[in-house]
Write an enzyme that holds these catalytic residues in place. Sequence first.
Site, short mmCIF file in Angstrom:
data_model
loop_
_atom_site.label_atom_id
_atom_site.label_comp_id
_atom_site.label_asym_id
_atom_site.label_seq_id
_atom_site.Cartn_x
_atom_site.Cartn_y
_atom_site.Cartn_z
N CYS A 50 -2.70 0.76 9.57
CA CYS A 50 -3.84 -0.07 9.15
C CYS A 50 -4.82 -0.35 10.27
CB CYS A 50 -3.37 -1.43 8.65
SG CYS A 50 -1.84 -1.42 7.77
N HIS A 95 0.86 -1.19 0.00
CA HIS A 95 0.00 0.00 0.00
C HIS A 95 0.90 1.24 0.00
CE1 HIS A 95 -3.60 -2.19 2.04
NE2 HIS A 95 -4.04 -1.73 0.89
C1 CIR Z 1 -4.72 -7.46 3.62
O1 CIR Z 1 -4.11 -8.19 2.82
O2 CIR Z 1 -5.65 -6.75 3.26
C2 CIR Z 1 -4.32 -7.48 5.07
N1 CIR Z 1 -3.75 -8.76 5.39
C3 CIR Z 1 -3.34 -6.37 5.39
C4 CIR Z 1 -3.96 -4.99 5.23
C5 CIR Z 1 -3.00 -3.91 5.59
N2 CIR Z 1 -3.63 -2.65 5.53
C6 CIR Z 1 -3.00 -1.52 5.29
O3 CIR Z 1 -1.81 -1.52 4.96
N3 CIR Z 1 -3.71 -0.41 5.32
#
Ligand code: CIR
Length: 254
Positions: free
Chosen positions: A249, A162
């Site tokens: 996150c 991201h």
């Molecule tokens: C995903 O793959 O969506 C989650 N395991 C990790 C999300 C991380 N979110 C972020 O960086 N905002």
Amino acid sequence: MLFKQTIVKKPGESYLNGLTTTNLGTPDYEKLLIQHEAYIEALKKSNVKVHELEASEEFPDSCFVEDTGVLVQEFAVITNPGADSRNREIVEMEEVLKKYYDEFRYIQAPGTLDGGDVMQIDKDFFIGISDRTNEEGAKQLKKILEEAGYTATILTLEEFFHLKTGITYLGDNSVVAAGEFIDHPAFTKYEKIIVPEEEEYTANTIRVNDYVIIPSGFPMTKQKIEEAGFKTITLEMSEFQKHDGGLSCLSLRF
Ligand code: CIR
């Protein structure tokens, strides 16, 4: 950055079956909960209210609430998360956000967008096109933000998961930047704290009021952030890192 409120969500046991691109192993659920509790304590120490949502087993990745919304003073944007297994996480979040917002905007299919791909620096936004956020989703958000008087720059990610995996705004015109963002033309006007390759995970930190919250185990970057005049709180994040999650996150901050 002045924040008053945050929203977090407890991870469920199904977290262990969530999405990941790492090969760091299976998370330990007990440890995960301890790390999540410490995260909540760090937010409280940073002088924000914390709205804690219950775990939902049907959405293994739903503790990563940041991906469901983009919040500005005037309205909440409900995203359209790019991973199928995560997409309906927005249903609960919209309900929760109604407690705080009257005005809503929406990213709509075929546009997809994860909140982790959006970074705000005062009146300026940066939106990353990634495996989760497509060009259509980025353009929709840009239009929504520009109509409200913000600027928005869209950039395509080469390497990071991201946008905010690789860059954080600390305030005072300073960013923490790693990898492809160190020399990226979009960020030339900011002071940079450069993260060495072996500490890349710590490029995702969060500034919450008087503190910069950082993951433990990255002494060089911690020292640089402190030398730049910021107070830090250090948190164990190993079980979130195993599933590509970082500090930003785990909360929506507004
Ligand atoms: C995903 O793959 O969506 C989650 N395991 C990790 C999300 C991380 N979110 C972020 O960086 N905002």
